[in-house]
Design a protein around this motif. Structure first.
Motif, PDB file in Angstrom:
ATOM      1  N   ASP A   9       0.498   5.583  -1.315  1.00 34.93           N
ATOM      2  CA  ASP A   9       1.528   6.547  -0.911  1.00 34.93           C
ATOM      3  C   ASP A   9       2.858   6.248  -1.596  1.00 34.93           C
ATOM      4  OD1 ASP A   9       2.821   8.554   0.455  1.00 34.93           O
ATOM      5  OD2 ASP A   9       3.078   7.399   2.302  1.00 34.93           O
ATOM      6  N   VAL A  10       3.455   7.278  -2.198  1.00 31.41           N
ATOM      7  CA  VAL A  10       4.787   7.178  -2.792  1.00 31.41           C
ATOM      8  C   VAL A  10       5.670   8.206  -2.091  1.00 31.41           C
ATOM      9  CG1 VAL A  10       6.167   7.337  -4.900  1.00 31.41           C
ATOM     10  CG2 VAL A  10       3.823   6.465  -5.015  1.00 31.41           C
ATOM     11  N   PRO A  11       6.385   7.794  -1.026  1.00 32.74           N
ATOM     12  CA  PRO A  11       7.240   8.741  -0.306  1.00 32.74           C
ATOM     13  C   PRO A  11       8.419   9.195  -1.161  1.00 32.74           C
ATOM     14  CG  PRO A  11       6.863   6.715   0.965  1.00 32.74           C
ATOM     15  CD  PRO A  11       6.408   6.449  -0.432  1.00 32.74           C
ATOM     16  N   ALA A  12       8.841  10.413  -0.976  1.00 35.29           N
ATOM     17  CA  ALA A  12      10.002  10.918  -1.699  1.00 35.29           C
ATOM     18  C   ALA A  12      11.236  10.074  -1.417  1.00 35.29           C
ATOM     19  CB  ALA A  12      10.255  12.372  -1.301  1.00 35.29           C
ATOM     20  N   THR A  42       0.827  -1.206   0.000  1.00 36.20           N
ATOM     21  CA  THR A  42       0.000   0.000   0.000  1.00 36.20           C
ATOM     22  C   THR A  42       0.862   1.256   0.000  1.00 36.20           C
ATOM     23  OG1 THR A  42      -0.120   0.009   2.426  1.00 36.20           O
ATOM     24  CG2 THR A  42      -1.883  -1.154   1.230  1.00 36.20           C
ATOM     25  N   ARG A  43       2.160   1.075   0.159  1.00 41.55           N
ATOM     26  CA  ARG A  43       3.116   2.179   0.222  1.00 41.55           C
ATOM     27  C   ARG A  43       4.395   1.720  -0.461  1.00 41.55           C
ATOM     28  NH1 ARG A  43       4.238   6.519   3.904  1.00 41.55           N
ATOM     29  NH2 ARG A  43       6.459   6.786   4.375  1.00 41.55           N
ATOM     30  N   LEU A  44       4.947   2.549  -1.333  1.00 42.90           N
ATOM     31  CA  LEU A  44       6.215   2.200  -1.962  1.00 42.90           C
ATOM     32  C   LEU A  44       7.296   2.222  -0.879  1.00 42.90           C
ATOM     33  CD1 LEU A  44       7.286   1.547  -4.836  1.00 42.90           C
ATOM     34  CD2 LEU A  44       8.054   3.926  -4.943  1.00 42.90           C
ATOM     35  N   PRO A  45       7.981   1.108  -0.674  1.00 41.56           N
ATOM     36  CA  PRO A  45       8.915   1.022   0.461  1.00 41.56           C
ATOM     37  C   PRO A  45      10.050   2.046   0.385  1.00 41.56           C
ATOM     38  CG  PRO A  45       8.427  -1.162  -0.406  1.00 41.56           C
ATOM     39  CD  PRO A  45       7.869  -0.180  -1.386  1.00 41.56           C
ATOM     40  N   ARG A  94      -3.375   2.950  -6.647  1.00 44.68           N
ATOM     41  CA  ARG A  94      -4.392   3.884  -6.154  1.00 44.68           C
ATOM     42  C   ARG A  94      -3.763   5.238  -5.802  1.00 44.68           C
ATOM     43  NH1 ARG A  94      -7.208  -0.565  -2.029  1.00 44.68           N
ATOM     44  NH2 ARG A  94      -7.572  -2.165  -3.630  1.00 44.68           N
ATOM     45  N   ILE A  95      -2.762   5.614  -6.570  1.00 42.10           N
ATOM     46  CA  ILE A  95      -1.958   6.794  -6.258  1.00 42.10           C
ATOM     47  C   ILE A  95      -2.676   8.066  -6.695  1.00 42.10           C
ATOM     48  CG2 ILE A  95       0.270   7.904  -6.653  1.00 42.10           C
ATOM     49  CD1 ILE A  95       1.272   5.022  -7.458  1.00 42.10           C
ATOM     50  N   GLU A  96      -2.786   9.029  -5.781  1.00 44.48           N
ATOM     51  CA  GLU A  96      -3.425  10.311  -6.090  1.00 44.48           C
ATOM     52  C   GLU A  96      -2.419  11.430  -6.304  1.00 44.48           C
ATOM     53  OE1 GLU A  96      -6.525  11.346  -3.393  1.00 44.48           O
ATOM     54  OE2 GLU A  96      -7.528   9.410  -3.535  1.00 44.48           O
ATOM     55  N   THR A  97      -1.274  11.337  -5.637  1.00 43.96           N
ATOM     56  CA  THR A  97      -0.240  12.358  -5.783  1.00 43.96           C
ATOM     57  C   THR A  97       1.137  11.701  -5.828  1.00 43.96           C
ATOM     58  OG1 THR A  97      -0.033  12.679  -3.392  1.00 43.96           O
ATOM     59  CG2 THR A  97      -1.591  14.100  -4.562  1.00 43.96           C
ATOM     60  N   LEU A  98       2.072  12.404  -6.454  1.00 43.53           N
ATOM     61  CA  LEU A  98       3.458  11.954  -6.531  1.00 43.53           C
ATOM     62  C   LEU A  98       4.354  13.037  -5.946  1.00 43.53           C
ATOM     63  CD1 LEU A  98       3.392  10.528 -10.151  1.00 43.53           C
ATOM     64  CD2 LEU A  98       3.736   9.172  -8.075  1.00 43.53           C
ATOM     65  N   PRO A  99       5.472  12.658  -5.346  1.00 42.57           N
ATOM     66  CA  PRO A  99       6.338  13.659  -4.714  1.00 42.57           C
ATOM     67  C   PRO A  99       7.124  14.470  -5.738  1.00 42.57           C
ATOM     68  CG  PRO A  99       7.345  11.495  -4.563  1.00 42.57           C
ATOM     69  CD  PRO A  99       5.969  11.288  -5.153  1.00 42.57           C
ATOM     70  N   ASP A 100       7.423  15.708  -5.388  1.00 39.39           N
ATOM     71  CA  ASP A 100       8.259  16.547  -6.246  1.00 39.39           C
ATOM     72  C   ASP A 100       9.635  15.934  -6.467  1.00 39.39           C
ATOM     73  OD1 ASP A 100       6.355  18.495  -6.652  1.00 39.39           O
ATOM     74  OD2 ASP A 100       7.001  19.724  -4.961  1.00 39.39           O
ATOM     75  N   GLU A 101      10.057  15.089  -5.555  1.00 38.46           N
ATOM     76  CA  GLU A 101      11.372  14.461  -5.654  1.00 38.46           C
ATOM     77  C   GLU A 101      11.525  13.665  -6.949  1.00 38.46           C
ATOM     78  OE1 GLU A 101      15.205  13.911  -4.035  1.00 38.46           O
ATOM     79  OE2 GLU A 101      13.535  15.219  -3.415  1.00 38.46           O
ATOM     80  N   LEU A 102      10.413  13.226  -7.536  1.00 41.67           N
ATOM     81  CA  LEU A 102      10.478  12.451  -8.782  1.00 41.67           C
ATOM     82  C   LEU A 102      11.188  13.234  -9.883  1.00 41.67           C
ATOM     83  CD1 LEU A 102       9.675   9.803 -10.182  1.00 41.67           C
ATOM     84  CD2 LEU A 102       7.520  10.897 -10.837  1.00 41.67           C
ATOM     85  N   GLY A 103      10.991  14.535  -9.918  1.00 41.49           N
ATOM     86  CA  GLY A 103      11.633  15.368 -10.925  1.00 41.49           C
ATOM     87  C   GLY A 103      13.089  15.650 -10.657  1.00 41.49           C
ATOM     88  N   ARG A 104      13.600  15.124  -9.552  1.00 37.44           N
ATOM     89  CA  ARG A 104      15.012  15.316  -9.201  1.00 37.44           C
ATOM     90  C   ARG A 104      15.801  14.030  -9.413  1.00 37.44           C
ATOM     91  NH1 ARG A 104      12.156  17.785  -4.761  1.00 37.44           N
ATOM     92  NH2 ARG A 104      11.816  19.976  -5.293  1.00 37.44           N
ATOM     93  N   ARG A 105      15.370  13.265 -10.373  1.00 36.10           N
ATOM     94  CA  ARG A 105      16.076  12.048 -10.755  1.00 36.10           C
ATOM     95  C   ARG A 105      16.530  12.237 -12.202  1.00 36.10           C
ATOM     96  NH1 ARG A 105      15.895  12.084  -6.231  1.00 36.10           N
ATOM     97  NH2 ARG A 105      15.320  10.492  -4.712  1.00 36.10           N
ATOM     98  N   PRO A 106      17.745  12.764 -12.412  1.00 37.68           N
ATOM     99  CA  PRO A 106      18.172  13.188 -13.756  1.00 37.68           C
ATOM    100  C   PRO A 106      18.244  12.065 -14.779  1.00 37.68           C
ATOM    101  CG  PRO A 106      20.014  13.240 -12.192  1.00 37.68           C
ATOM    102  CD  PRO A 106      18.772  13.033 -11.391  1.00 37.68           C
TER     103      PRO A 106
END
Length: 435
Positions: free
Chosen positions: A96-99, A72-75, A115-127
């Motif tokens: 839940d997808v924690p940064a 239910t949560r990305l480890p 069932r993800i509703e939001t994604l962390p801004d950290e995703l855009g910091r993976r070049p």
């Protein structure tokens, strides 16, 4: 597939890949005996809901699959795996997808059907981020930080709750394969197409279904006989969320595409299937046609894998490219983008004839503003540039014209709005092919 018995007996010593299907509820401690060699760990189809805190002991781990489990949560422990590049958690219950769960070397992320509703801004910091599959979630927006992901090439955001496409997304310099149908802003257009498509209904009972020809993400394709049409192919949709999106979106796009010599068209829509499934009737492609390439590998990520023995004359390669460009121009003029223009979705006869299929990632241009529609067409053009580059790389018996290389470069150039239209490319490629 491996077994726990093999692992516990030490029979897998030195293994680089481990696949366990054993209704696991926790990671077996014996996995750590492979810490110095293990690079790919597949724990799909188990009963896991978490991963151990000492997972980083697998210090060479590059790929982990945990699809069809109970997460239910990305480890968060994934984010501490320094070598991890590919994370696949399809068809869980993730909310839940924690940064902190995003590995620093992340290149390929699969979170389809959760069932993800939001994604962390950290995703855009993976070049290194290159490929992201998010179809079948509950996303209302994408992190604006993704605008910095200049290496992102493939994105699947179909079947979510997005109210619009962000403009910054369509300006990404390498974005090529985008699936975005089945969202609220496109649902009306798709439903209207399904309701008013002219394709005749073909009862399941009128078909003599003979053999399974193949299976894709969205359905099964069978050889069948019809009293009036003779030998045909029948695609029966699975009725589930796939990696590309919703089968209903694919069905609508197939019907909208119409007929073209380089397309595998829909000639009827299935009715009366015993399980209530939807489907399409298509012409049976002759045995002289074969798939041009295999789909991307773990290593190639976004690029197809060709048989190294495949060699084409420049004339044949250019004829194939011209045919694909003509099909693409036809789709754009019919108000569609393909979204998955790849060699693995092309059949060819070795003599220059091609057939483009698989509309699972297609989308309707009328569902977005005109400026965005132009950029969506340009994404397909970039995919054509990738294909042309690959075809020229397979040329034998002579050097391909420099003009063809220049066309490929024009398609691939990072300024999205400056890529040439598909119809202009079709004319130029056809002229080169016939020179």
């Amino acid at each position: 597939m491996n077994t726990l018995e093999q692992l516990r007996a030490g029979n897998l010593h030195g293994a680089q890949r481990l696949t366990l299907r054993a209704k696991l509820r926790e990671l077996p401690a014996e996995v750590y005996t492979l810490a110095d060699t293990l690079e790919v760990l597949d724990l799909s189809d188990n009963e896991l809901d978490d991963l151990p805190a000492d997972l980083p002991r697998l210090h060479r781990l590059k790929v982990i699959f945990c699809s069809d489990n109970r997460f239910t949560r990305l480890p968060e422990v994934l984010g501490r795996c320094e070598a991890l590049e590919m994370v696949g958690f399809k068809a869980n219950r993730i909310v839940d997808v924690p940064a902190a769960a995003l590995p620093p070397q992340l290149r390929w992320l699969i979170l389809t059907d959760n069932r993800i509703e939001t994604l962390p801004d950290e995703l855009g910091r993976r070049p290194r981020l290159q490929k992201v599959a998010l179809a079948g979630n509950r996303l209302h927006a994408l992190p604006a930080s993704l605008a910095a992901c200049s290496n992102l090439e493939l994105l699947r955001i179909s079947a979510n709750q997005l109210g619009a496409l962000p403009d910054w997304l369509l300006a990404l310099p390498r974005l090529t394969w985008l699936a975005h149908g089945g969202n609220p802003y496109s649902a009306t257009q798709e439903a209207q197409t399904l309701a008013h498509a002219p394709a005749p209904l073909v009862p399941w009972a009128s078909l003599d279904v003979q053999a399974l020809l193949g299976e894709g993400a969205s359905g099964h394709i069978y050889r069948a006989a019809h009293a009036d049409r003779g030998a045909v192919a029948v695609k029966v949709f699975k009725g589930e969320v796939t990696s590309d999106g919703l089968p209903s979106t694919e069905l609508a796009a197939c019907l909208q595409a119409g007929a073209h010599p380089q397309l595998i068209p829909a000639i009827g829509r299935l009715s009366g299937h015993p399980a209530g499934a939807d489907g399409l009737l298509m012409p049976l492609v002759g045995p002289e046609f074969r798939t041009l390439a295999g789909p991307p590998s773990l290593a190639s990520c976004t690029r197809d894998v060709y048989d190294p023995a495949l060699r084409l004359s420049p004339a044949v390669a250019l004829a194939m490219a011209a045919g694909v460009a003509e099909a693409l121009a036809h789709l754009h003029e019919r108000g569609l983008t393909h979204g998955d223009l790849y060699a693995h979705n092309l059949l060819h006869d070795g003599q220059g004839r091609v057939r483009l299929g698989d509309f699972g990632a297609a989308s309707f241009l009328a569902s977005v503003p005109a400026a965005q529609a132009a950029r969506l067409r340009a994404l397909d053009v970039r995919a054509l540039g990738c294909l042309l580059e690959e075809l020229l790389g397979c040329c034998d018996g002579g050097t391909a014209p420099a003009a063809a290389t220049a066309l490929a470069q024009a398609c691939l150039q990072p300024q999205v709005a400056q890529r040439p239209p598909a119809r202009d490319l079709a004319r130029a490629l056809r002229e080169l092919a016939e020179a």
